[in-house]
Design an enzyme around this catalytic site. Structure first.
Site, PDB file in Angstrom:
ATOM      1  N   GLY A 125      63.677  -8.226  -2.646  1.00 53.64           N
ATOM      2  CA  GLY A 125      64.938  -8.427  -1.947  1.00 53.64           C
ATOM      3  C   GLY A 125      65.166  -7.622  -0.691  1.00 53.64           C
ATOM      4  N   ASP A 133      74.027  -3.018  -7.772  1.00 53.54           N
ATOM      5  CA  ASP A 133      75.160  -3.486  -8.571  1.00 53.54           C
ATOM      6  C   ASP A 133      75.310  -2.598  -9.800  1.00 53.54           C
ATOM      7  OD1 ASP A 133      72.943  -4.824  -9.763  1.00 53.54           O
ATOM      8  OD2 ASP A 133      73.514  -6.683  -8.791  1.00 53.54           O
ATOM      9  N   PHE A 153      78.192 -13.031  -7.005  1.00 54.09           N
ATOM     10  CA  PHE A 153      76.754 -13.172  -6.813  1.00 54.09           C
ATOM     11  C   PHE A 153      76.518 -13.632  -5.380  1.00 54.09           C
ATOM     12  CE2 PHE A 153      72.648 -15.280  -7.022  1.00 54.09           C
ATOM     13  CZ  PHE A 153      71.904 -14.292  -7.636  1.00 54.09           C
ATOM     14  N   ASP A 209      68.258 -13.354  -3.346  1.00 56.03           N
ATOM     15  CA  ASP A 209      67.925 -14.722  -3.724  1.00 56.03           C
ATOM     16  C   ASP A 209      68.638 -15.172  -4.996  1.00 56.03           C
ATOM     17  OD1 ASP A 209      65.399 -14.836  -6.106  1.00 56.03           O
ATOM     18  OD2 ASP A 209      66.233 -12.941  -5.419  1.00 56.03           O
ATOM     19  N   ARG A 224      66.513 -16.404   0.184  1.00 57.65           N
ATOM     20  CA  ARG A 224      66.195 -15.090   0.758  1.00 57.65           C
ATOM     21  C   ARG A 224      66.181 -15.085   2.285  1.00 57.65           C
ATOM     22  NH1 ARG A 224      64.465 -11.490  -3.051  1.00 57.65           N
ATOM     23  NH2 ARG A 224      63.313 -12.329  -4.809  1.00 57.65           N
TER      24      ARG A 224
END
Length: 179
Positions: A49, A107, A156, A163, A169
């Site tokens: 990511g 997160d 989200f 992604d 992405r």
């Protein structure tokens, strides 16, 4: 960035435009340059990511900084299962030097808490954490990143390296899921 996109079974709406992301990355770079003056830090991009964040950030830092990548996972679909798996270890000697981890989003914080603790055990003399996005409402531990691009909601999100099951992405802006 004015229309929704659909990936697999989810619809995503525009959330953060690219120019705001670039401004935030520039701010992080300026702080790191000040903090790391006279040091020899090792930057560790967390795959998959963080690749867009890493590329943008490193282009704003001195070329004398060393960069490598590592990969850890605790995600399946849109949720973290809490179990950290090391997929690609750091392959550069990191003992007795400062390390700056570069992450796309924090997160729960559990993955980075695990990685930072492990690096300290292995002898890194300073471990710092830079994240493009922080979801403070999702944190499940006491981790506090040293550098934060921006705080975001618990929705989200995809884009700028993040992604949904491998898709989205490459989006240069951030989109959030429509529930």
């Amino acid at each position: 960035m004015d229309k929704c996109i659909t990936l697999n079974d989810k619809v995503f709406e525009p959330y953060i435009p690219e120019h705001k992301i670039v401004e935030a990355v520039t701010g992080i770079a300026n702080r790191i340059i000040c903090d790391m003056k006279g040091m020899n830090p090792l930057f560790v991009g967390i795959l998959n990511g963080a690749y867009m964040f890493v590329a943008k950030l490193m282009s704003k830092l001195p070329p004398t900084y060393e960069l490598t990548f590592a990969a850890y996972s605790s995600y399946h679909g849109t949720k973290s299962d809490g179990l950290v798996r090391e997929l690609l270890p750091i392959r550069i000697e990191n003992k007795d030097r400062p390390i700056v981890l570069l992450e796309d989003v924090i997160d729960t914080g559990l993955t980075m808490q695990y990685v930072m603790g492990r690096l300290r055990e292995e002898g890194a003399n300073d471990v710092r954490l830079a994240t493009m996005f922080l979801k403070p409402g999702s944190l499940r531990c006491g981790i506090r990143p040293d550098y934060v691009g921006m705080e975001v909601s618990n929705d989200f999100i995809i884009g700028f390296g993040l992604d949904y099951d491998g898709y989205g992405r490459s989006l240069r802006s951030i989109y959030k899921v429509v529930e």
